[in-house]
Design a protein around this motif. Structure first.
Motif, PDB file in Angstrom:
ATOM      1  N   LEU A   1     -19.855 -32.314 -46.617  1.00  0.00           N
ATOM      2  CA  LEU A   1     -20.695 -31.127 -46.794  1.00  0.00           C
ATOM      3  C   LEU A   1     -20.130 -30.192 -47.856  1.00  0.00           C
ATOM      4  CD1 LEU A   1     -23.077 -29.373 -45.975  1.00  0.00           C
ATOM      5  CD2 LEU A   1     -21.707 -28.488 -44.071  1.00  0.00           C
ATOM      6  N   TYR A   2     -18.809 -30.088 -47.927  1.00  0.00           N
ATOM      7  CA  TYR A   2     -18.208 -29.213 -48.921  1.00  0.00           C
ATOM      8  C   TYR A   2     -18.584 -29.657 -50.332  1.00  0.00           C
ATOM      9  CZ  TYR A   2     -14.762 -27.191 -52.054  1.00  0.00           C
ATOM     10  OH  TYR A   2     -14.164 -26.555 -53.109  1.00  0.00           O
ATOM     11  N   GLU A   3     -18.449 -30.956 -50.617  1.00  0.00           N
ATOM     12  CA  GLU A   3     -18.786 -31.459 -51.954  1.00  0.00           C
ATOM     13  C   GLU A   3     -20.276 -31.265 -52.246  1.00  0.00           C
ATOM     14  OE1 GLU A   3     -17.633 -35.435 -52.811  1.00  0.00           O
ATOM     15  OE2 GLU A   3     -15.556 -35.157 -52.155  1.00  0.00           O
ATOM     16  N   LEU A   4     -21.097 -31.526 -51.240  1.00  0.00           N
ATOM     17  CA  LEU A   4     -22.544 -31.386 -51.422  1.00  0.00           C
ATOM     18  C   LEU A   4     -22.904 -29.942 -51.734  1.00  0.00           C
ATOM     19  CD1 LEU A   4     -25.033 -33.325 -51.155  1.00  0.00           C
ATOM     20  CD2 LEU A   4     -25.390 -32.305 -48.905  1.00  0.00           C
ATOM     21  N   THR A   5     -22.295 -29.014 -51.014  1.00  0.00           N
ATOM     22  CA  THR A   5     -22.566 -27.588 -51.233  1.00  0.00           C
ATOM     23  C   THR A   5     -22.106 -27.165 -52.626  1.00  0.00           C
ATOM     24  OG1 THR A   5     -22.258 -27.188 -48.869  1.00  0.00           O
ATOM     25  CG2 THR A   5     -22.202 -25.273 -50.327  1.00  0.00           C
TER      26      THR A   5
END
Length: 609
Positions: free
Chosen positions: A284-288
């Motif tokens: 989720l961090y990379e996607l955000t």
């Protein structure tokens, strides 16, 4: 130069299409121009004069200058051009509703200007009630809108599943192709590439007399022939594949293959790298982090008119990928879903025309009614995905049209029962509520489940009473033009000359396309795709469909430019920020939308509002 001549020149400098003339051409025209203060007392003199083209600077007039109906005109409007274009004299009937200044251009001076393409095209557009959208065809990004049938360079090269590997290799050599479609009974079941021959045959010392089905990739990614090159490129980028079979959307038989080479041949600039990066996100961090680069990406790369045409499609594709990634992250942590499901998207994401201000509109379709444990699983998944999208910049829906709302998590049977209730009681409030659900697409999960829903709902949606109710509801919104074709601006705004292009124009085109598509059994949610897919039996003429397409693209360009240049997320465009030609285009667009909308109401509801 006299003060009067200077006044005329200044006005022509801001009036399309005279603003394309050079100064010498304008000065010659001014010598044959009169400025008349037109009143009820002297209107008869105008009818008898030598002038043949008229441009209103101020005042309001009711004019009939051709075989077309009476028109109510005001500042910036022209009349008299029909006689020049059609080369025959029409009677000129004018009523003065409010006195004002009118420029009168003599025939001798104006006729030669009609030999200029830009000049003539402008007035032919007015005469034909068509948008003078000269930029539609010259964009460097419009290649992405090409249909796949235009992109496929060869007829499908295929082999039967029982063909030997040797036979398949010989066919690839003779046809000079790097991949083959594998079929059974005419339907696609697999694909082989030259890479498969190297890695699965030569490297493995496999017997080349075996059938090609032994080495093919079964159930490969595929795309329908009525999709665009953009759709193909996005799917190839997301799946990291170089060969994509194209299938006829009705017969499901192969039409051909789109390859990376085809894309490179048609591509003039790579505008899709962000999709590839999103597809690689592992948490989720990379996607955000990647998703928040989207606004900066659009601001940096969307410079030409055609870039705005595909911006909504790129953003929608990116949101689709975010959704699929979030579902994947959730299942990694919580296990596989307890039943088949389809993640449905509505509204702008379904139509693939999101803008920077679009919010979430989604729901969950379940195979059967869930028990308590299954309900808890899907509730948690919906909450995770919706909140994850919000963290990625796709804001939560103020109207709670989201899968996190239990009312938007329905089984297939419940969804069909809901559709029946819509059709049986299509009140104004009900239509306002469920209109958004008529633009729907499956973005993740089991697409066959969604197709079942579409098949079972289709007969309901085509009922005459339902279509009549939908068309009548379109009368609740009108284009922002007064009776005398003056712009009507939004009230209560700090800016005094803004128009909300989404609610007052784009939404009306979406609605028109939606109703004609329902009547014609077209299930595509995208507005441009709907207009293009209407059959010859559709009640919307090809000319009107093409004009609506051009208008939609024009309005979309205006609102995307407004958002990116002003760093805002609304659709309230200032008319004073538009060029002279854009103001004329905007007025012509509104007029065309109103005509088409009224025609639709007459066709589907007999004009009853």
């Amino acid at each position: 130069m006299t003060a009067m001549a200077k006044q005329v020149e200044d006005f022509l400098d801001t009036s399309a299409p005279f603003d394309v003339l050079d100064r010498e051409q304008k000065l010659q025209l001014i010598k044959h121009t009169q400025l008349v203060y037109l009143t009820a007392d002297n209107v008869g003199d105008l009818k008898e004069g030598k002038a043949s083209l008229f441009l209103i600077q101020s005042g309001q007039f009711s004019v009939q200058d051709s075989e077309a109906p009476l028109r109510h005109l005001s500042e910036g409007d022209y009349f008299g051009y029909a006689s020049i274009i059609e080369k025959r004299i029409f009677p000129l009937n004018i009523s003065v509703d409010r006195p004002g200044l009118v420029y009168c251009f003599e025939t001798s001076a104006i006729t030669s200007l009609f030999e200029l393409p830009a000049f003539r095209n402008f007035f032919e557009g007015l005469n034909n009630n068509a948008l003078q959208n000269h930029a539609i065809s010259d964009s460097n990004s419009m290649w992405l809108y090409k249909g796949l049938t235009e992109v496929i360079s060869k007829a499908p090269v295929s082999v039967d599943a029982e063909t030997s590997i040797t036979g398949a290799a010989q066919l690839m050599t003779s046809q000079k192709v790097s991949s083959l479609l594998v079929t059974r009974d005419g339907k696609l079941i697999g694909i082989i590439t030259d890479r498969d021959l190297r890695s699965r045959v030569v490297a493995a010392s496999l017997d080349t007399h075996l059938p090609v089905s032994q080495i093919m990739t079964s159930n490969p990614a595929q795309i329908m022939g009525n999709s665009t090159l953009f759709d193909a490129l996005a799917l190839m980028t997301e799946r990291n594949i170089h060969h994509l079979p194209v299938i006829d959307h009705q017969t499901l038989t192969p039409l051909g293959m789109v390859t990376a080479s085809d894309v490179i041949r048609h591509q003039r600039g790579n505008v899709l790298f962000i999709i590839g990066e999103l597809s690689k996100a592992e948490n989720l961090y990379e996607l955000t982090r990647l998703s928040w680069q989207l606004p900066h990406y659009f601001a940096a790369h969307a410079k030409r008119a055609g870039d705005y045409d595909i911006a909504g499609k790129i953003l929608s594709q990116a949101t689709d990928i975010m959704t699929r990634k979030l579902i994947g992250f959730f299942q990694q942590a919580n296990g596989k879903a307890p039943m088949m499901f389809a993640w449905l998207v509505y509204g702008s994401q379904a139509r693939e025309d999101q803008t920077m201000g679009s919010d979430q509109d989604n729901g969950l379709l379940l195979a059967t009614r869930p028990n308590k444990a299954q309900s808890e699983y899907f509730a948690k998944m919906a909450e995770y995905v919706c909140n994850g999208l919000a963290k990625c910049g796709i804001k939560l829906c103020d109207g709670n049209i989201m899968a996190s709302n239990p009312k938007l998590r329905l089984s297939l049977d419940e969804a069909i029962e809901e559709a029946k209730r819509w059709v049986q009681a299509p009140t104004k409030d009900a239509i306002l509520h469920f209109n958004i659900f008529l633009d729907v697409r499956c973005a993740a999960g089991d697409i066959s489940l969604f197709k079942q829903l579409q098949r079972k709902r289709a007969p309901l949606m085509q009922q005459d009473l339902f279509l009549a109710a939908l068309s009548r509801s379109s009368n609740d919104i009108s284009v922002p033009l007064s009776m005398f074709q003056k712009f009507v601006y939004e009230k209560g705004r700090k800016e005094k000359d803004v128009i909300d292009l989404k609610t007052r124009a784009v939404a009306m085109i979406n609605n028109i396309a939606r109703i004609y598509a329902l009547a014609d059994e077209v299930t595509l949610p995208n507005t441009l795709a709907r207009l293009a897919a209407l059959s010859s039996n559709s009640q919307l003429s090809p000319r009107d469909a093409t004009n609506l397409r051009d208008i939609w693209l024009f309005l979309n360009r205006l609102r995307w430019r407004h958002q990116l240049e002003n760093k805002v997320t609304d659709n309230r465009v200032s008319v004073s920020s538009l060029s002279s030609i854009e103001k004329h285009q905007l007025k012509a667009a509104f007029q065309a939308i109103e005509r088409t909308n009224q025609a639709m109401v007459m066709k589907f509801s007999g004009g009853v509002s």
